[in-house]
Write a protein that holds these residues in place. Structure first.
Motif, PDB file in Angstrom:
ATOM      1  N   GLN A 157      -0.883 -11.637 -10.039  1.00 48.54           N
ATOM      2  CA  GLN A 157      -2.307 -11.909  -9.789  1.00 48.54           C
ATOM      3  C   GLN A 157      -2.908 -10.840  -8.876  1.00 48.54           C
ATOM      4  O   GLN A 157      -4.043 -10.399  -9.084  1.00 48.54           O
ATOM      5  CB  GLN A 157      -2.472 -13.286  -9.159  1.00 48.54           C
ATOM      6  N   MET A 158      -2.161 -10.427  -7.865  1.00 50.78           N
ATOM      7  CA  MET A 158      -2.651  -9.399  -6.948  1.00 50.78           C
ATOM      8  C   MET A 158      -2.952  -8.105  -7.707  1.00 50.78           C
ATOM      9  O   MET A 158      -3.971  -7.438  -7.449  1.00 50.78           O
ATOM     10  CB  MET A 158      -1.626  -9.130  -5.851  1.00 50.78           C
ATOM     11  N   LYS A 159      -2.085  -7.738  -8.645  1.00 48.70           N
ATOM     12  CA  LYS A 159      -2.310  -6.516  -9.412  1.00 48.70           C
ATOM     13  C   LYS A 159      -3.598  -6.603 -10.213  1.00 48.70           C
ATOM     14  O   LYS A 159      -4.322  -5.604 -10.365  1.00 48.70           O
ATOM     15  CB  LYS A 159      -1.126  -6.251 -10.328  1.00 48.70           C
ATOM     16  N   ARG A 160      -3.888  -7.790 -10.722  1.00 47.71           N
ATOM     17  CA  ARG A 160      -5.142  -7.967 -11.457  1.00 47.71           C
ATOM     18  C   ARG A 160      -6.336  -7.995 -10.505  1.00 47.71           C
ATOM     19  O   ARG A 160      -7.375  -7.393 -10.775  1.00 47.71           O
ATOM     20  CB  ARG A 160      -5.094  -9.258 -12.276  1.00 47.71           C
ATOM     21  N   GLN A 161      -6.182  -8.688  -9.391  1.00 47.68           N
ATOM     22  CA  GLN A 161      -7.297  -8.866  -8.468  1.00 47.68           C
ATOM     23  C   GLN A 161      -7.682  -7.573  -7.764  1.00 47.68           C
ATOM     24  O   GLN A 161      -8.833  -7.419  -7.349  1.00 47.68           O
ATOM     25  CB  GLN A 161      -6.955  -9.955  -7.443  1.00 47.68           C
ATOM     26  N   MET A 162      -6.735  -6.657  -7.599  1.00 51.94           N
ATOM     27  CA  MET A 162      -7.071  -5.403  -6.910  1.00 51.94           C
ATOM     28  C   MET A 162      -8.139  -4.624  -7.667  1.00 51.94           C
ATOM     29  O   MET A 162      -8.907  -3.863  -7.068  1.00 51.94           O
ATOM     30  CB  MET A 162      -5.828  -4.540  -6.709  1.00 51.94           C
ATOM     31  N   GLN A 163      -8.217  -4.829  -8.978  1.00 53.41           N
ATOM     32  CA  GLN A 163      -9.217  -4.123  -9.773  1.00 53.41           C
ATOM     33  C   GLN A 163     -10.629  -4.575  -9.439  1.00 53.41           C
ATOM     34  O   GLN A 163     -11.594  -3.854  -9.691  1.00 53.41           O
ATOM     35  CB  GLN A 163      -8.937  -4.340 -11.262  1.00 53.41           C
ATOM     36  N   SER A 164     -10.759  -5.773  -8.880  1.00 54.93           N
ATOM     37  CA  SER A 164     -12.085  -6.300  -8.557  1.00 54.93           C
ATOM     38  C   SER A 164     -12.501  -6.032  -7.112  1.00 54.93           C
ATOM     39  O   SER A 164     -13.602  -6.409  -6.701  1.00 54.93           O
ATOM     40  CB  SER A 164     -12.133  -7.808  -8.834  1.00 54.93           C
ATOM     41  N   LEU A 165     -11.623  -5.403  -6.331  1.00 48.43           N
ATOM     42  CA  LEU A 165     -11.983  -5.075  -4.954  1.00 48.43           C
ATOM     43  C   LEU A 165     -13.089  -4.025  -4.943  1.00 48.43           C
ATOM     44  O   LEU A 165     -13.046  -3.045  -5.686  1.00 48.43           O
ATOM     45  CB  LEU A 165     -10.770  -4.542  -4.194  1.00 48.43           C
ATOM     46  N   VAL A 166     -14.083  -4.238  -4.096  1.00 58.84           N
ATOM     47  CA  VAL A 166     -15.187  -3.281  -3.994  1.00 58.84           C
ATOM     48  C   VAL A 166     -14.677  -1.933  -3.520  1.00 58.84           C
ATOM     49  O   VAL A 166     -15.059  -0.886  -4.039  1.00 58.84           O
ATOM     50  CB  VAL A 166     -16.272  -3.827  -3.036  1.00 58.84           C
ATOM     51  N   LYS A 167     -13.811  -1.964  -2.513  1.00 59.07           N
ATOM     52  CA  LYS A 167     -13.218  -0.734  -1.991  1.00 59.07           C
ATOM     53  C   LYS A 167     -11.742  -0.721  -2.372  1.00 59.07           C
ATOM     54  O   LYS A 167     -11.008  -1.665  -2.099  1.00 59.07           O
ATOM     55  CB  LYS A 167     -13.375  -0.665  -0.468  1.00 59.07           C
ATOM     56  N   GLN A 168     -11.321   0.363  -3.010  1.00 58.14           N
ATOM     57  CA  GLN A 168      -9.926   0.518  -3.415  1.00 58.14           C
ATOM     58  C   GLN A 168      -9.401   1.834  -2.845  1.00 58.14           C
ATOM     59  O   GLN A 168      -9.245   2.833  -3.553  1.00 58.14           O
ATOM     60  CB  GLN A 168      -9.812   0.489  -4.935  1.00 58.14           C
ATOM     61  N   ILE A 218      12.167   3.624  -0.733  1.00 57.36           N
ATOM     62  CA  ILE A 218      11.295   4.188  -1.769  1.00 57.36           C
ATOM     63  C   ILE A 218      10.924   3.131  -2.807  1.00 57.36           C
ATOM     64  O   ILE A 218       9.762   3.015  -3.219  1.00 57.36           O
ATOM     65  CB  ILE A 218      11.985   5.391  -2.435  1.00 57.36           C
ATOM     66  N   GLU A 219      11.908   2.341  -3.212  1.00 61.23           N
ATOM     67  CA  GLU A 219      11.645   1.316  -4.222  1.00 61.23           C
ATOM     68  C   GLU A 219      10.709   0.233  -3.691  1.00 61.23           C
ATOM     69  O   GLU A 219       9.956  -0.373  -4.454  1.00 61.23           O
ATOM     70  CB  GLU A 219      12.955   0.703  -4.705  1.00 61.23           C
ATOM     71  N   SER A 220      10.723  -0.013  -2.393  1.00 64.43           N
ATOM     72  CA  SER A 220       9.795  -1.004  -1.823  1.00 64.43           C
ATOM     73  C   SER A 220       8.353  -0.518  -1.940  1.00 64.43           C
ATOM     74  O   SER A 220       7.415  -1.323  -2.033  1.00 64.43           O
ATOM     75  CB  SER A 220      10.148  -1.303  -0.365  1.00 64.43           C
ATOM     76  N   VAL A 221       8.156   0.799  -1.946  1.00 61.52           N
ATOM     77  CA  VAL A 221       6.820   1.357  -2.157  1.00 61.52           C
ATOM     78  C   VAL A 221       6.445   1.254  -3.633  1.00 61.52           C
ATOM     79  O   VAL A 221       5.331   0.836  -3.992  1.00 61.52           O
ATOM     80  CB  VAL A 221       6.761   2.828  -1.689  1.00 61.52           C
ATOM     81  N   ARG A 222       7.360   1.588  -4.502  1.00 54.67           N
ATOM     82  CA  ARG A 222       7.073   1.540  -5.944  1.00 54.67           C
ATOM     83  C   ARG A 222       6.825   0.108  -6.427  1.00 54.67           C
ATOM     84  O   ARG A 222       6.186  -0.090  -7.455  1.00 54.67           O
ATOM     85  CB  ARG A 222       8.229   2.171  -6.721  1.00 54.67           C
ATOM     86  N   ALA A 223       7.318  -0.878  -5.668  1.00 54.77           N
ATOM     87  CA  ALA A 223       7.152  -2.280  -6.063  1.00 54.77           C
ATOM     88  C   ALA A 223       5.839  -2.881  -5.570  1.00 54.77           C
ATOM     89  O   ALA A 223       5.604  -4.082  -5.754  1.00 54.77           O
ATOM     90  CB  ALA A 223       8.327  -3.101  -5.536  1.00 54.77           C
ATOM     91  N   GLN A 224       4.960  -2.067  -4.980  1.00 55.92           N
ATOM     92  CA  GLN A 224       3.724  -2.594  -4.418  1.00 55.92           C
ATOM     93  C   GLN A 224       2.801  -3.179  -5.492  1.00 55.92           C
ATOM     94  O   GLN A 224       2.628  -2.597  -6.567  1.00 55.92           O
ATOM     95  CB  GLN A 224       2.977  -1.509  -3.652  1.00 55.92           C
ATOM     96  N   TYR A 265      -1.588  -4.369  -0.653  1.00 51.94           N
ATOM     97  CA  TYR A 265      -2.643  -5.246  -1.159  1.00 51.94           C
ATOM     98  C   TYR A 265      -3.324  -5.976  -0.003  1.00 51.94           C
ATOM     99  O   TYR A 265      -4.562  -6.053   0.057  1.00 51.94           O
ATOM    100  CB  TYR A 265      -2.065  -6.259  -2.150  1.00 51.94           C
ATOM    101  N   GLU A 266      -2.532  -6.496   0.913  1.00 56.12           N
ATOM    102  CA  GLU A 266      -3.104  -7.214   2.059  1.00 56.12           C
ATOM    103  C   GLU A 266      -3.939  -6.272   2.925  1.00 56.12           C
ATOM    104  O   GLU A 266      -5.001  -6.655   3.436  1.00 56.12           O
ATOM    105  CB  GLU A 266      -1.997  -7.863   2.889  1.00 56.12           C
ATOM    106  N   VAL A 267      -3.466  -5.045   3.108  1.00 57.22           N
ATOM    107  CA  VAL A 267      -4.237  -4.072   3.891  1.00 57.22           C
ATOM    108  C   VAL A 267      -5.549  -3.750   3.189  1.00 57.22           C
ATOM    109  O   VAL A 267      -6.614  -3.670   3.819  1.00 57.22           O
ATOM    110  CB  VAL A 267      -3.412  -2.797   4.138  1.00 57.22           C
ATOM    111  N   ALA A 268      -5.503  -3.564   1.871  1.00 52.96           N
ATOM    112  CA  ALA A 268      -6.722  -3.272   1.107  1.00 52.96           C
ATOM    113  C   ALA A 268      -7.718  -4.418   1.211  1.00 52.96           C
ATOM    114  O   ALA A 268      -8.930  -4.187   1.379  1.00 52.96           O
ATOM    115  CB  ALA A 268      -6.376  -3.001  -0.352  1.00 52.96           C
ATOM    116  N   CYS A 269      -7.235  -5.643   1.121  1.00 54.09           N
ATOM    117  CA  CYS A 269      -8.126  -6.809   1.252  1.00 54.09           C
ATOM    118  C   CYS A 269      -8.754  -6.853   2.639  1.00 54.09           C
ATOM    119  O   CYS A 269      -9.951  -7.138   2.792  1.00 54.09           O
ATOM    120  CB  CYS A 269      -7.351  -8.095   0.973  1.00 54.09           C
TER     121      CYS A 269
END
Length: 715
Positions: free
Chosen positions: A69-80, A101-107, A182-186
């Protein structure tokens, strides 16, 4: 019915909530035993050997569904925003580096770049892994340096290549949670002008098991001058970092502390995300396991902090806390030794007053102070003799003013201020005794600072345990003392008891402020005769933009309740309740959220533990509403003041009552979804009443004691 942890505000959820808690309780035990079914049901939940933290992780770790859901919802954030992750690398264990490194790729948030700078690693496997990672993901870039120049220099190399508006600092062996960016972006969408964002953190061992969660307060500037508490995860606005000249290599190891100290001199737009977004790796060479392995880090921190104090025009000395690397006490230089007026309301109890005055006059090293006794109608001859003796002994420094009125602490203190000659006001209970000779000096050091409102001290019971280490709003319903009852030898939660800290309020039993600040906020509110008047005063200072601080190195004994007893609420229940009602009306926002305390921690206990889910179903004897349990809980108060496991059984003690004071006919209890039982009601609890005097008559029968079997395994 459901109540989230022992608290004044039960959570209502009915059968679904009961089922959820039972499921989570079973799941916590099953994860500990390595149940395949549990891993299938929640493969995303990390393991912890701490039972309370394991339950917290079950509640708060996003499921795979939620991450999608977060991956979908990030598209609707005004600021990305694009996040530039800065990772200097030097010979880490290859497995840890891969996991980082994999923890970053899993964001769940996809707009990032990972800037890796290999700072002269000599292990060929490191270079091979970095090359492979960059080839598999175009968002990862690697730059290899010919020699090892240090973490600060390598980080600066990465920053020079950054394209993102924000820099995210990541060590080469640590882990981000999948929802971190995602949390930081929100958060940035809610507060786009933030210049720094930080989150809560925990530790992860070589097996991926989590421990040591650190749930932090919101931005507390003076707490930050006692230790680098923001630590991980740290996100910084790149433009501001560039303007500050990036990291300074002369503070290698303490370079992040140094940068943030400089950044916070430019900006107060600092945002805290109260979620665990970072796992700090524990291994033999990490300060996460043993701070002593890298003493040079704390030496650099010390120098950076001393430089900041000098730079800010408030000269002083940064003193390391012995035995606790990374913790410091700033002793500011007193610019001018202006007079301090010590105001002591008193009534009889000559032996207490004598002990208080003797300690003040015999131990205090501060050169200029006066003591103003406000005698609130003493009638015992020994008191009159004692006051006469002390007035004769200290004619220049002690005055006694009599005020025969019904007890009103606020009015007594205000009356004392009217007769005070000092630049600083020090309100002191007559049942205190000075321990540290430079106590006044320590308080003046802070009170002289323009940004500071109230200054408080460490107050101890006669047995040396803590009575007051700062006040937390919302604790126990309205406000309570931090770490009360804990050993004064303990550092407290995350070093809270050994470091200077910001609190919304400090105890009026020993409180200093500048007279100008006291007058500006309108003095003590005399409509609060005894109850929360000190909290109200402190919050008025916060409202005016001042910060309040608590000092661990200023110590006094406080023989609490001996001068007037602890039963004021029984003697004057209407007045006491009126004070409580005022506090709720006036300061609801701080009661609901104390920025100096984490919302993840308990609001019922004073020791910073994690909240515990307790299922409660109560039916008042004379329910004013529908007496069905699902409705009755809306009018139901409960506090659990002790919960522990011994010999495979839970011991539960606390109190419960109807919202209008009704006794309960029946109380059902369920702990973390495990094993429902019936509490024993009608057990008088004087100790609970002492802590919660607003309850009224402690013999009314609404206290309970209960023990029940539990299938929870020992960790």
């Amino acid at each position: 019915m459901s109540a989230q942890e022992p608290s004044m505000r039960p959570r209502i959820g009915g059968a679904l909530s009961v089922a959820r808690l039972r499921y989570h309780g079973w799941l916590a035990g099953a994860l500990h035993t390595g149940s395949r079914l549990a891993r299938i049901l929640r493969p995303d939940v990390p393991l912890s050997r701490d039972q309370a933290y394991q339950l917290w992780l079950i509640e708060h770790t996003p499921t795979r569904n939620r991450l999608r859901q977060m991956k979908r919802q990030m598209q609707s954030l005004v600021k990305q925003p694009l996040f530039s992750l800065v990772m200097p690398v030097f010979n880490p264990p290859v497995r840890y580096l891969l996991e980082a490194i994999e923890s970053v790729r899993a964001q769940a948030y996809l707009h990032w770049e990972l800037l890796i700078v290999d700072d002269g690693s000599t292990n060929p496997a490191v270079a091979a892994l970095l090359e492979d990672s960059a080839s598999r993901d175009g968002r990862i870039t690697v730059q290899a340096l010919g020699h090892n120049g240090g973490i600060a220099a390598a980080s600066n190399t990465a920053i020079a290549r950054a394209a993102g508006a924000y820099l995210v600092l990541l060590d080469h062996d640590d882990l981000l949670t999948p929802d971190a960016l995602y949390e930081v972006a929100c958060a940035l969408n809610e507060q786009p002008d933030a210049d720094m964002i930080y989150s809560d953190e925990d530790k992860v061992d070589e097996h991926g098991v989590l421990s040591g969660p650190f749930f932090k307060p919101d931005w507390c500037p003076d707490s930050f001058l006692s230790r680098m508490y923001v630590c991980h995860l740290t996100v910084l606005r790149r433009g501001l970092v560039e303007a500050l000249g990036r990291f300074r290599t002369e503070y290698e190891g303490g370079h992040v502390y140094d940068l943030v100290l400089r950044l916070t001199e430019r900006s107060d737009r600092i945002l805290h995300i109260p979620k665990i977004l970072y796992h700090w790796r524990i291994h033999s060479d990490s300060t996460a396991r043993d701070p002593a392995v890298k003493p040079w880090v704390y030496e650099a921190d010390h120098r950076a902090l001393q430089r900041a104090i000098d730079r800010r025009g408030q000269p002083g000395q940064v003193v390391p806390v012995p035995g606790f690397p990374g913790f410091y006490i700033v002793r500011y230089q007193i610019r001018q030794y202006d007079k301090v007026s010590i105001i002591i309301p008193t009534r009889d109890h000559a032996e207490l007053l004598d002990k208080c005055l003797a300690s003040v006059f015999a131990k205090s090293t501060y050169p200029d102070f006066e003591v103003i006794l406000i005698d609130n109608g003493s009638v015992e001859p020994p008191t009159a003799q004692l006051i006469a003796t002390w007035t004769k002994r200290e004619p220049e420094r002690l005055r006694c003013i009599r005020l025969d009125i019904p007890f009103n602490f606020s009015r007594l203190c205000n009356h004392g201020v009217a007769h005070a000659r000092g630049t600083y006001l020090l309100f002191l209970n007559n049942d205190t005794e000075v321990i540290t000779p430079d106590w006044i000096d320590g308080m003046v050091e802070q009170a002289q600072r323009p940004a500071i409102g109230a200054v408080g001290a460490l107050l101890l019971y006669a047995d040396g345990s803590i009575q007051h280490a700062g006040a937390i709003l919302g604790l126990g319903g309205l406000a309570a003392h931090s770490h009360r009852g804990c050993s004064s030898e303990s550092p407290g939660y995350a070093g809270q008891v050994i470091s200077i800290n910001n609190y919304l309020s400090v105890a009026g039993a020993c409180l200093m402020c500048r007279r100008t600040v006291f007058d500006e906020v309108g003095r003590f509110l005399e409509d609060l005769p005894s109850g929360y008047e000190d909290v109200d005063l402190c919050l008025k200072m916060i409202e005016k933009g001042y910060r309040n601080v608590w000092l661990p190195h200023v110590k006094l004994f406080h023989y609490e309740g001996q001068s007037r007893g602890r039963d004021y609420a029984l003697k004057e229940p209407v007045e006491y309740q009126r004070s409580a009602d005022y506090m709720v009306r006036r300061w609801r926002k701080f009661i609901d959220h104390d920025p100096c305390y984490s919302p993840n921690l308990t609001r019922a206990f004073e020791d910073y533990r994690l909240p515990i889910d307790v299922e409660l179903a109560g039916n008042p004897l004379t329910a004013p509403y529908d007496s069905r349990p699902s409705r009755a809980l809306k009018h139901f108060h409960c506090v659990v003041d002790e919960l522990k496991m011994s010999d495979g059984r839970f011991l539960i003690r606390g109190w419960a009552m109807g919202k209008k004071g009704e006794c309960l006919q029946r109380l059902d209890v369920d702990i973390d979804g495990l094993d429902i039982g019936h509490a024993t009601l009608g057990v008088p609890r004087q100790d609970v009443y002492d802590c919660y005097p607003l309850l009224g008559n402690h013999e009314s029968g609404y206290f309970f004691y209960h023990a029940l079997r539990s299938p929870i395994r020992r960790c």
